[in-house]
Enzyme design. Structure first.
Site, PDB file in Angstrom:
ATOM      1  N   LYS A  76      34.177  34.854  48.678  1.00  0.00           N
ATOM      2  CA  LYS A  76      34.928  35.931  48.032  1.00  0.00           C
ATOM      3  C   LYS A  76      34.104  36.697  46.990  1.00  0.00           C
ATOM      4  O   LYS A  76      34.352  37.884  46.762  1.00  0.00           O
ATOM      5  CB  LYS A  76      36.196  35.382  47.373  1.00  0.00           C
ATOM      6  CG  LYS A  76      37.259  34.949  48.369  1.00  0.00           C
ATOM      7  CD  LYS A  76      38.505  34.509  47.623  1.00  0.00           C
ATOM      8  CE  LYS A  76      39.537  33.951  48.568  1.00  0.00           C
ATOM      9  NZ  LYS A  76      40.763  33.526  47.848  1.00  0.00           N
ATOM     10  N   ASP A 112      45.043  38.509  47.167  1.00  0.00           N
ATOM     11  CA  ASP A 112      45.487  37.292  46.484  1.00  0.00           C
ATOM     12  C   ASP A 112      46.454  37.667  45.363  1.00  0.00           C
ATOM     13  O   ASP A 112      47.545  37.113  45.246  1.00  0.00           O
ATOM     14  CB  ASP A 112      44.295  36.524  45.902  1.00  0.00           C
ATOM     15  CG  ASP A 112      43.489  35.787  46.951  1.00  0.00           C
ATOM     16  OD1 ASP A 112      44.063  35.394  47.980  1.00  0.00           O
ATOM     17  OD2 ASP A 112      42.272  35.618  46.752  1.00  0.00           O
ATOM     18  N   GLY A 139      39.461  30.446  40.817  1.00  0.00           N
ATOM     19  CA  GLY A 139      39.485  31.691  41.583  1.00  0.00           C
ATOM     20  C   GLY A 139      40.891  32.167  41.908  1.00  0.00           C
ATOM     21  O   GLY A 139      41.273  33.306  41.603  1.00  0.00           O
ATOM     22  N   GLY A 253      54.502  27.782  47.673  1.00  0.00           N
ATOM     23  CA  GLY A 253      53.234  28.458  47.912  1.00  0.00           C
ATOM     24  C   GLY A 253      53.191  29.280  49.180  1.00  0.00           C
ATOM     25  O   GLY A 253      52.346  30.174  49.324  1.00  0.00           O
TER      26      GLY A 253
END
Length: 293
Positions: A76, A112, A139, A253
């Site tokens: 990433k 994200d 992250g 999640g």
């Protein structure tokens, strides 16, 4: 906007991505929308390639006619130097997880943060956002913290076992959101912080199949708290199960995973994905995995 007669070839670059649920989620949504949509995992582990090979793989994808790629660990950050353009949010986060290939140019996005923002808005509508405790500043945690502040959290207590990383992340976020308060904290402060918080967000590996357990003393969680987890294997983590039993509103999640996928689908095709339909399919896939296990 895309032409529905067009075909789409998309991939996912990262370590150990062969079992990912992202390809089948994208392909099913493409099928329902009448698209020719093929999504291939490009597994660095199976190919014996390091993360540094991401630039070479981008070039290969362009030559083979790919429309775009999702990017995950460990690429990433590594992918940034190979891109022609990066969206402002991805640039701020210093991480890209979605790349479109247009006219030979590579354009980086970050779904994200937007995926968690969508999850929060749809899964916990009307949640109080005056003060939130977040566990984990890595992250994924960076993207989630950015999403929380974008959503309007006034005070964010950022808790991490790595005090140096936590302080750096808090300072960076404070620069982006000067009117909101972001404070680095330690786990020893949780007994004092939780009574002041409206909600708790969990962004560490605790609760994954390989790391069972809960990330904090559950006696600190009260029914008035809302609780969000970004772990989705299993979908029902111990944190989510115990918080729900206490009467908390919870966000599993899987909602972030679906939010990420829906955003990436739109970026790749120009068409809106049906997030509810994608979530239903995602839950099918997770249930099938759990049965197989």
């Amino acid at each position: 906007m895309s032409n529905r007669a067009e075909s789409f070839l998309v991939g996912l670059i990262g370590d150990g991505v062969t079992p990912s649920l992202t390809p089948p989620m994208h392909e099913r949504e493409g099928d329902v929308q009448g698209l020719r949509y093929l999504y291939r995992p490009i597994d660095l582990t199976e190919l014996g390639l390091p993360g540094q090979s991401v630039g070479e793989l981008l070039t290969g994808a362009y030559r083979l006619g790919f429309n775009g790629l999702n990017i995950t660990h460990p690429c990433k950050q590594l992918v940034l130097e190979h891109l022609d353009e990066v969206t402002p949010d991805a640039r701020r986060l210093g991480a890209v997880n979605t790349v479109t290939i247009r006219d030979g140019r590579f354009i980086g996005h970050n779904t994200d943060f937007s995926g968690f923002a969508a999850a929060l808005a749809t899964g916990l509508p009307g949640a109080k956002l005056n003060r939130v405790v977040q566990l984990g500043a890595g992250g994924a945690g960076s993207a989630v913290a950015y999403a929380l502040l974008t959503a309007g959290v006034r005070e964010l207590d950022l808790v991490d076992t790595d005090s140096v990383r936590c302080a750096a992340r808090a300072a960076e976020l404070s620069g982006f959101f000067p009117d909101q308060l972001v404070t680095p904290r330690t786990t020893s402060e949780l007994p004092r912080l939780m009574p002041l918080a409206d909600g708790l967000v969990h962004c560490t590996p605790v609760g994954m199949a390989a790391h069972p357990g809960v990330p904090l003393d559950m006696s600190l969680v009260a029914a008035r708290h809302w609780v969000a987890d970004i772990v989705y294997r299993p979908i029902e983590t111990e944190l989510i199960r115990e918080a729900r039993a206490k009467g908390c509103d919870v966000l599993d999640g899987g909602r972030m995973a679906v939010g990420q996928a829906a955003d990436a689908f739109r970026i790749f095709t120009g068409l809106e994905a049906d997030a509810d339909r994608m979530r239903a399919h995602f839950l099918e896939l997770v249930a099938a995995e759990e049965v197989a296990a």
